[in-house]
Write an enzyme that holds these catalytic residues in place. Structure first.
Site, PDB file in Angstrom:
ATOM      1  N   PRO A  45       0.708  -1.314  -0.130  1.00 56.40           N
ATOM      2  CA  PRO A  45      -0.067   0.002  -0.085  1.00 56.40           C
ATOM      3  C   PRO A  45       1.040   1.284   0.046  1.00 56.40           C
ATOM      4  O   PRO A  45       1.744   1.405   0.733  1.00 56.40           O
ATOM      5  CB  PRO A  45      -0.750  -0.095   1.422  1.00 56.40           C
ATOM      6  CG  PRO A  45      -0.840  -1.557   1.646  1.00 56.40           C
ATOM      7  CD  PRO A  45       0.510  -2.156   1.027  1.00 56.40           C
ATOM      8  N   CYS A  46       0.293   2.181  -0.673  1.00 54.91           N
ATOM      9  CA  CYS A  46       0.936   3.470  -0.869  1.00 54.91           C
ATOM     10  C   CYS A  46       0.335   4.591   0.037  1.00 54.91           C
ATOM     11  O   CYS A  46       0.762   5.819   0.061  1.00 54.91           O
ATOM     12  CB  CYS A  46       0.995   3.989  -2.350  1.00 54.91           C
ATOM     13  SG  CYS A  46      -0.483   4.528  -3.158  1.00 54.91           S
ATOM     14  N   ASN A  47      -0.413   4.491   0.789  1.00 55.14           N
ATOM     15  CA  ASN A  47      -1.213   5.240   1.514  1.00 55.14           C
ATOM     16  C   ASN A  47      -0.364   6.437   2.103  1.00 55.14           C
ATOM     17  O   ASN A  47      -0.789   7.338   2.174  1.00 55.14           O
ATOM     18  CB  ASN A  47      -2.301   4.639   2.692  1.00 55.14           C
ATOM     19  CG  ASN A  47      -2.944   3.516   2.157  1.00 55.14           C
ATOM     20  OD1 ASN A  47      -2.707   2.407   1.431  1.00 55.14           O
ATOM     21  ND2 ASN A  47      -4.255   3.393   2.291  1.00 55.14           N
TER      22      ASN A  47
END
Length: 605
Positions: free
Chosen positions: A565-567
């Protein structure tokens, strides 16, 4: 211009996935993560602070909630500026450390000289003498509160100009240097000229636009020396007390990391149609397969992230690609892999590279004053009806030739939301099947889940044509098919890429936590594949014994693929851009852990 405001009350409560292109001025997030702490409260946009005076004030208040008095926070900003929030946090910790040790009135306890640190009562570092706004019974503040407010306003003005310079394509460092050189009040054109001159000359003496300021910046380094001394004091205290709360974590001032420069144009080692010098790379011995592995994430990340990812993934150089060179929409991504880079081949037919090639029917209504020929990064959400209605109403009132101010507002909103012209004065978001097409998925790939989920899943997916171009080297290497360990599978971008390349998947062990994503992948798999699909919900559940059992069952894995995830990495996430320490993006370490176990298990076969 009155009335030309972005829609912020209807559909803006979402999570941004993009890597920074066409980011809105404010980017709220869908999730409210866990209770805030030092890592989650450091708000960082392209220049280190959130946009606007309200955001600057809010940031100060958040440091107050961390236990720092407001006066201490404002003083810290005045001491070293606000461009490096990690250094600011370090300085505040240092203030507290010095106060805790009773070394505030006399620096002799640390063996240092502290000129100007205690010139007056306002500069006393004793934490007991800071006035906290939350303590209504506290003593009267010694400093002029109106001066603090003016200071915060000045910082907000600086933030706004730095954002404009970054949007124009200049780096954060260049923007900050220009602001330091020419002053906060300098016109934007003067700042641009200063940056251009600095690029030509290559050092701080390159411009004569602001000679006095240049001399001050180059030779008046007392503030930097003070910052260094205070940081060293904090390090000494950590050493004396066994590291304190931070243990052996790397320095918060960012000195352990060097920024990784992104190429321009962002075309990786090679792309179809781009003639570049032949690239030869030598992989470190420990990086050589089996298995082949392929890791993806957003290109624009906080400082040091890609260096850390590369260090964990066997010191392989990342390959940065903007999918605008392969399609009609931008998507800046970094890839680390041990695949060969020779003899790649693109998917055929080649995808359209402009909006009108992809959707020719939109050309009928496209106004001549809208210069867009490609779309920005496809997001996890789309504009609301309120936004499109506002644009339509505004254009209808403007007549056949909208004034430049209206044109600019409309174009900005269209770029922000990837709006297309579907009628006279009428714009609309792309439909999910159009997003599928631009990303290389089959039509209706995500159909069967809610429309909101479709946009979210697509916004977080691979760009199939880019991934397929990289994976194309496997076609001749595995004529009998591949076994794949797919981590953070999403909606199956990697699997769709292999399928479109004609590579049979004998078995796929897919790890994906999203229920809607698993449903989409299973639906596609059942219609197109004959191999074995095993679905697992959480990467944390993959223990070494479980991994070893799958390695034994399938005779190893030919490919380990995924993108964590790049959150907490994406440039538009202003609130929780915490790098690899973020709650979601720290899952990268599970990618490395699992890959390392697979390599070890296969080495024992």
């Amino acid at each position: 211009m009155a009335g030309l405001t972005s829609d912020s009350n209807d559909s803006d409560k979402f999570e941004w996935e993009s890597d920074g292109e066409a980011a809105p001025s404010s980017a709220p997030t869908l999730r409210n993560l866990d209770a805030p702490g030092p890592s989650t409260l450091v708000r960082q946009n392209s220049n280190g602070w959130a946009n606007g005076e309200a955001m600057s004030t809010s940031l100060v208040e958040e440091y107050v909630t961390m236990g720092f008095p407001k006066a201490m926070v404002v003083k810290g900003i005045k001491e070293i500026g606000h461009n490096d929030v990690n250094a600011l946090l370090e300085l505040l910790l240092t203030y507290k450390a010095l106060g805790d040790e009773g070394a505030l009135g006399d620096c002799s306890t640390s063996g240092c000289a502290c000129p100007n640190v205690q010139d007056d009562d306002d500069d006393d570092l004793d934490s007991d003498n800071w006035d906290n706004d939350n303590d209504t019974g506290g003593r009267e503040h010694n400093s002029d509160s109106s001066g603090d407010e003016d200071f915060l306003k000045e910082m907000s003005a600086k933030d706004e100009k730095i954002n404009l310079l970054v949007d124009m394509g200049f780096s954060e460092d260049e923007a900050n240097m220009a602001m330091t050189t020419c002053g906060v009040d300098a016109d934007l054109c003067v700042l641009v000229d200063s940056i251009s001159a600095s690029r030509v000359a290559g050092d701080c003496h390159s411009t004569n636009l602001c000679d006095d300021q240049v001399m001050d910046r180059c030779f008046d380094s007392f503030g930097e020396r003070k910052k260094t001394r205070l940081i060293e004091e904090r390090k000494k205290k950590r050493k004396r007390y066994g590291g304190g709360a931070h243990g052996n974590r790397s320095s918060l001032d960012g000195s352990d990391d060097e920024p990784m420069l992104l190429p321009n144009p962002m075309v990786g080692f090679n792309l179809p149609g781009y003639r570049r010098p032949s690239v030869m790379r030598m992989l470190p011995q420990q990086a050589i397969g089996p298995p082949f592995f392929y890791y993806e994430n957003v290109a624009r990340t906080p400082r040091g992230v890609w260096e850390t990812i590369s260090r964990f993934l066997y010191d392989i150089e990342p390959e940065f690609v903007d999918s605008m060179h392969l399609s009609a929409a931008a998507r800046k991504r970094g890839y680390i892999h041990n695949l060969p880079i020779e003899n790649r081949s693109p998917l055929l037919p080649l995808p359209p590279k402009t909006i009108f090639e992809a959707f020719p029917h939109y050309k009928k209504w496209w106004p001549s004053w809208d210069p867009r020929r490609q779309l920005n990064c496809l997001q996890t959400t789309v504009a609301s009806a309120k936004t499109t209605e506002r644009i339509q109403s505004l254009l209808a009132r403007s007549g056949n030739s909208p004034p430049p101010s209206v044109q600019k507002y409309v174009i900005d909103e269209c770029r922000k939301w990837n709006l297309v012209w579907v009628g006279k004065n009428k714009v609309a978001p792309l439909e999910p099947n159009e997003v599928e097409y631009l990303l290389g998925f089959p039509r209706d790939h995500t159909r069967g889940v809610g429309k909101t989920e479709r946009y979210k899943s697509l916004g977080n997916s691979f760009h199939v044509d880019t991934v397929a171009y990289h994976l194309s080297v496997l076609r001749d290497m595995f004529p009998n098919g591949v076994s794949v360990l797919s981590l953070f599978t999403g909606i199956g971008g990697g699997e769709v890429a292999l399928h479109r390349l004609g590579i049979h998947m004998r078995a796929v062990v897919s790890v994906e936590i999203g229920e809607a994503n698993r449903r989409i992948l299973r639906g596609w798999w059942d219609q197109t594949q004959t191999g074995t699909l095993i679905e697992i919900a959480d990467v944390k559940s993959l223990t070494p014994d479980i991994i070893a059992s799958y390695v034994g069952r399938f005779g190893g894995f030919d490919l380990v693929i995924g993108g964590s995830p790049c959150n907490n990495l994406a440039g538009s996430n202003r609130h929780h851009r915490d790098g690899l320490e973020g709650e979601q993006s720290s899952l990268f370490y599970h990618y490395f852990r699992i890959l390392d176990v697979v390599k070890s298990a296969m080495a024992r076969m």
